[in-house]
Design an enzyme around this catalytic site. Sequence first.
Site, mmCIF file in Angstrom:
data_model
loop_
_atom_site.group_PDB
_atom_site.id
_atom_site.type_symbol
_atom_site.label_atom_id
_atom_site.label_comp_id
_atom_site.label_asym_id
_atom_site.label_seq_id
_atom_site.Cartn_x
_atom_site.Cartn_y
_atom_site.Cartn_z
ATOM 1 N N CYS A 186 0.841 -1.197 0.000
ATOM 2 C CA CYS A 186 0.000 0.000 0.000
ATOM 3 C C CYS A 186 0.885 1.261 0.000
ATOM 4 O O CYS A 186 1.911 1.311 0.670
ATOM 5 C CB CYS A 186 -0.949 0.097 1.185
ATOM 6 S SG CYS A 186 -2.118 -1.265 1.260
ATOM 7 N N ARG A 192 3.459 0.121 -5.083
ATOM 8 C CA ARG A 192 3.321 -0.565 -3.796
ATOM 9 C C ARG A 192 2.025 -1.355 -3.698
ATOM 10 O O ARG A 192 1.864 -2.177 -2.794
ATOM 11 C CB ARG A 192 3.372 0.462 -2.660
ATOM 12 C CG ARG A 192 4.677 1.206 -2.560
ATOM 13 C CD ARG A 192 4.634 2.159 -1.396
ATOM 14 N NE ARG A 192 4.598 1.445 -0.147
ATOM 15 C CZ ARG A 192 5.657 1.208 0.624
ATOM 16 N NH1 ARG A 192 6.846 1.630 0.250
ATOM 17 N NH2 ARG A 192 5.541 0.548 1.754
ATOM 18 N N TRP A 219 -3.142 -2.529 -1.780
ATOM 19 C CA TRP A 219 -2.896 -3.936 -2.122
ATOM 20 C C TRP A 219 -3.728 -4.718 -1.128
ATOM 21 O O TRP A 219 -3.413 -4.766 0.062
ATOM 22 C CB TRP A 219 -1.415 -4.269 -1.989
ATOM 23 C CG TRP A 219 -1.063 -5.619 -2.519
ATOM 24 C CD1 TRP A 219 -0.778 -5.944 -3.817
ATOM 25 C CD2 TRP A 219 -0.964 -6.839 -1.774
ATOM 26 N NE1 TRP A 219 -0.511 -7.290 -3.924
ATOM 27 C CE2 TRP A 219 -0.624 -7.875 -2.684
ATOM 28 C CE3 TRP A 219 -1.135 -7.184 -0.439
ATOM 29 C CZ2 TRP A 219 -0.447 -9.198 -2.304
ATOM 30 C CZ3 TRP A 219 -0.962 -8.507 -0.048
ATOM 31 C CH2 TRP A 219 -0.613 -9.493 -0.986
ATOM 32 N N ASN A 237 -1.661 1.463 6.161
ATOM 33 C CA ASN A 237 -0.859 0.415 5.546
ATOM 34 C C ASN A 237 -0.467 -0.546 6.660
ATOM 35 O O ASN A 237 -0.033 -0.106 7.728
ATOM 36 C CB ASN A 237 0.396 1.021 4.904
ATOM 37 C CG ASN A 237 1.334 -0.033 4.362
ATOM 38 O OD1 ASN A 237 0.903 -1.145 4.039
ATOM 39 N ND2 ASN A 237 2.606 0.304 4.260
ATOM 40 N N GLY A 238 -0.650 -1.853 6.425
ATOM 41 C CA GLY A 238 -0.309 -2.839 7.441
ATOM 42 C C GLY A 238 -1.502 -3.752 7.701
ATOM 43 O O GLY A 238 -2.448 -3.784 6.910
ATOM 44 N N GLU A 247 16.628 -16.558 -11.598
ATOM 45 C CA GLU A 247 16.205 -15.160 -11.609
ATOM 46 C C GLU A 247 15.526 -14.816 -12.951
ATOM 47 O O GLU A 247 14.480 -14.165 -12.978
ATOM 48 C CB GLU A 247 17.425 -14.249 -11.344
ATOM 49 C CG GLU A 247 17.203 -12.759 -11.538
ATOM 50 C CD GLU A 247 16.077 -12.175 -10.711
ATOM 51 O OE1 GLU A 247 15.578 -12.824 -9.783
ATOM 52 O OE2 GLU A 247 15.659 -11.045 -11.038
ATOM 53 N N LYS A 289 11.696 -13.524 -13.438
ATOM 54 C CA LYS A 289 11.392 -12.278 -14.161
ATOM 55 C C LYS A 289 10.335 -12.526 -15.229
ATOM 56 O O LYS A 289 9.368 -11.789 -15.362
ATOM 57 C CB LYS A 289 12.695 -11.768 -14.794
ATOM 58 C CG LYS A 289 12.870 -10.310 -14.854
ATOM 59 C CD LYS A 289 13.506 -9.713 -13.634
ATOM 60 C CE LYS A 289 12.734 -9.965 -12.370
ATOM 61 N NZ LYS A 289 13.415 -9.568 -11.172
ATOM 62 N N GLU A 312 6.816 -13.265 -13.670
ATOM 63 C CA GLU A 312 6.056 -12.189 -13.042
ATOM 64 C C GLU A 312 5.583 -11.141 -14.034
ATOM 65 O O GLU A 312 4.506 -10.582 -13.854
ATOM 66 C CB GLU A 312 6.795 -11.566 -11.855
ATOM 67 C CG GLU A 312 8.027 -10.771 -12.162
ATOM 68 C CD GLU A 312 8.705 -10.221 -10.906
ATOM 69 O OE1 GLU A 312 8.021 -9.868 -9.939
ATOM 70 O OE2 GLU A 312 9.940 -10.137 -10.906
ATOM 71 N N HIS A 359 16.389 -36.644 -14.480
ATOM 72 C CA HIS A 359 15.802 -37.257 -13.284
ATOM 73 C C HIS A 359 14.317 -36.923 -13.156
ATOM 74 O O HIS A 359 13.758 -37.037 -12.066
ATOM 75 C CB HIS A 359 16.589 -36.830 -12.045
ATOM 76 C CG HIS A 359 18.030 -37.201 -12.144
ATOM 77 N ND1 HIS A 359 18.476 -38.491 -11.971
ATOM 78 C CD2 HIS A 359 19.125 -36.467 -12.492
ATOM 79 C CE1 HIS A 359 19.798 -38.522 -12.163
ATOM 80 N NE2 HIS A 359 20.202 -37.306 -12.483
ATOM 81 N N LYS A 361 5.309 -3.950 -5.079
ATOM 82 C CA LYS A 361 6.762 -3.811 -5.024
ATOM 83 C C LYS A 361 7.325 -4.122 -3.634
ATOM 84 O O LYS A 361 8.378 -4.731 -3.514
ATOM 85 C CB LYS A 361 7.114 -2.368 -5.415
ATOM 86 C CG LYS A 361 8.595 -2.054 -5.420
ATOM 87 C CD LYS A 361 9.276 -2.664 -6.610
ATOM 88 C CE LYS A 361 10.748 -2.340 -6.674
ATOM 89 N NZ LYS A 361 11.423 -3.273 -7.598
HETATM 90 O O1 M6R Z 1 12.571 -5.208 -1.531
HETATM 91 P P1 M6R Z 1 13.134 -6.597 -1.537
HETATM 92 O O2 M6R Z 1 14.382 -6.716 -2.342
HETATM 93 O O3 M6R Z 1 13.294 -7.171 -0.162
HETATM 94 O O4 M6R Z 1 12.035 -7.478 -2.272
HETATM 95 C C1 M6R Z 1 12.173 -8.871 -2.365
HETATM 96 C C2 M6R Z 1 11.208 -9.445 -3.365
HETATM 97 O O5 M6R Z 1 9.891 -9.160 -2.990
HETATM 98 C C3 M6R Z 1 11.446 -8.911 -4.767
HETATM 99 O O6 M6R Z 1 12.744 -9.130 -5.189
HETATM 100 C C4 M6R Z 1 10.471 -9.573 -5.766
HETATM 101 O O7 M6R Z 1 10.775 -10.922 -5.887
HETATM 102 C C5 M6R Z 1 10.514 -8.867 -7.122
HETATM 103 N N1 M6R Z 1 9.185 -8.664 -7.597
HETATM 104 C C6 M6R Z 1 11.214 -9.640 -8.174
HETATM 105 O O8 M6R Z 1 11.276 -8.976 -9.377
#
Ligand code: M6R
Length: 604
Positions: free
Chosen positions: A2, A27, A74, A98-99, A477, A481, A484, A500, A599
Site C-alpha cells: 500500500c 506498492r 494492495w 498500511n499494514g 532469476e 522475471k 512475473e 531425473h 513492489k
Molecule cells: O525489496 P526486496 O528486495 O526485499 O524485495 C524482495 C522481493 O519481494 C522482490 O525481489 C520480488 O521478488 C521482485 N518482484 C522480483 O522482481
Amino acid sequence: MCGIIGYTGTEDVKEVLLNALELLEYRGYDSAGIAVKEDAQTKIYKCAGRVKDLRLICESEKFLSGCGIGHTRWATHGGVTGTNAHPHRVGNVTLVHNGIIENYRELAAHYELEEQLKSETDSEVVAALLNRYYEGQPNETIKEVVTKLKGTYALVILFDDQPGVIYSVRNVSPIVATICDEGAMLASDLTALCRFTNRYFVVPENYILKLEKTKLTLTDFAGREVEPEFLTVDWELNSAGKNGYPFYMEKEIMEQPDAITRTIESRITGGLPDFSAEGIPDSLFTDCERITIVACGTAMHAGLVAQALVKSILHMHIEVEMASEFMYSDPVIDKKTLVIAVSQSGETIDTLEALKYAKRRGAKCLSIINVKGSSIARESDYVLYTDAGPEIAVASTKAYTTQLAVFYLLVAKMAFSRGIFGTEDTQSFVRELQRTPDAIKKVLEKRREIHVLAGRVLDAKDLFMIGRGLDHSILLEGSLKLKEVSYIHSEAYASGELKHGPIALITQNTPVVAAVTQEKLMAKEISNIKEVKSRGADVVVFIKGAIAESLQGEYPSFVLPDMRDEYMVMPASVALQLLAYYVSSDKGFDVDKPRNLAKVVTVE
Ligand code: M6R
C-alpha cells in the site's frame, strides 16, 4: 505494501496527491483514493482500479485548501471494491492505513463498532475506534487507540475539527516525512517526496507526527517533543520519473551500467575493496566461521550467486535462506555466523523478521539495501547501500545487479582479509568488476536481437530454462522475471537434473532457454541442450562469446560479451531481463504493475 501520501501546503493538493499516488502505485494498485479537507468538511474520492481511474473521478473538482491524504491499496482484508478502498471515514475521523490490524474483529466486537462499519477492512475499525475516543485531543486519542492495536500499521489521520493538519503514527510499516518550501508531507516511501526535496526523516515507531503547512512536530507518547533526525538521499529530484521510456522496467534495465559504477567506484581504493566509509571492520570478515544470507525473491537470487562465489573462492560454509522460511527451519546461527540480509526496499517483512531473529541468536548482521534509512538498514549492525536509485517497476532489475556488484566486492574483501587472495589477485578480481558496466552496455546496444528472440517464446504457455552452476542461479532469476511480467509458466532447472524427471515435460516445440556462460561446464551444458533438442524442444541459447562457436550456428542465440566466468552473471542477467521485458511489452501487458503483485511486501 500500500502507498500512502499526506500533504499540507501551498500547492494544488489534488495534483500533489494524485502525482504522488502515481509514483507510489508500485506498492499496490488494486484501488486508490484521496481525502481532501475543505474547512470543516472532508471530501473523499475513491474507487477500485488504478490512480488513472481515480483521476477521472475527481477531474472536475477544485479544492481551495491545500491539505489531504491519499492511498493506493494492495488488498489484504476485504476484496477489491470501492467501499474497501481507502480513505475510510467514521464520524469525524478519516484515515488511510498500511499494514494489518490482527485483532480488528475482536476490537469491533468489544467496542460494538460493527454498525458503523461499511467495509470489510481492518483499517475502518481503527477509524471507528479513533472516532469513539476523540474529544478534541488528537495526540491523546491516537495514543489511547494504538495501544489497543495488535499488528502493523502506518496510519495517516485527518480530524474534522483540525483544518490543514495531518496526524500520523506507525508500528513496523514505514512512513517518511519532510518539510520544504511547498509544505509538509509524508509518504510510505521516498519516491513520492524526492520530487520536492532530498531531505527527509523516517518517522520513528510509536511517535506521533503532526503536519501543518509550515511546521512539523514529532512527539513521543509521553508528550515530549523530539527533533526529527533528517537524512539526505542522493537520488536526483526527478529520478523517479520514466525519462521518456514507456515503462520503468526498461528505464531501469538501461540504467544498470551507471548504477553499478556508482555502487562500486566509491568503495575501491588503490584497486582494493574499501568499506571504511561504512565503518565495517575487517574482523567482521575474519572472525566469522559461516555465512547465512536471508532474502526474498530477486534479492535471494542475488544471494545464490554470492553462495557460489563464497564456496569456490572462500571455501566457507554458506547457506542462502528464503527469509519467509528462515526462522521456522531451525537455522544453525550463532555468534560466529555472519548474517547478510539483502533487500531493495529494506522493508520486506520476512527479511526484517529473519534479521531480528538472527540478531537474537547473537549473529553479526550486515545488510545490502537500496533504500536509505529503511527498517532493515536500521536494524542491521552494518549496511552496504546499493546505489541503484529509486526502483519503481515491480520486477527488480537494477537492484539485482547492484546487489551482485556489492557481493563481488564483499567476496574480494573477505578473500583479501582472510589471506586467500593476495593484493594482485584482489586487484585483478576488482578490475574485472569494474569492466561489468561496459559489458552490460554491450548487451544493451544489441537489445534488438533479444527482442527478436522474445518473439520465439511469446505464445508459450510453459517454458523451461536450463543451465549448470552459476548459469542455473541466473536462470532462476531469469525465470522469475519472465513469470512475473509475462505470466508464462517458467521453470529453471539445473540441466543435469533434467534426466531425473523434468525432461518428461519436453515435447515438440516446448520453448527452452539455455544459458552457457561457464567455460568449464560448457561441454556438459551443450550435451544437455542436445538432449532437449532431440526431444523436439525449441531452444534459444544465451552464450559467452568465447565459446559461441561450439554451437556451430545450430540454435538461435544471443552472444554475450566475454568476461571471467564468475562475472558472466552480469551481462547474462541483463540479457534475461530484456527477454522478459520484451515478452511482456509485446503481449501488451502493464509491464511495471504485474497482476497480484506489489513492489514492497510488508505482510508475512
Ligand atoms: O525489496 P526486496 O528486495 O526485499 O524485495 C524482495 C522481493 O519481494 C522482490 O525481489 C520480488 O521478488 C521482485 N518482484 C522480483 O522482481
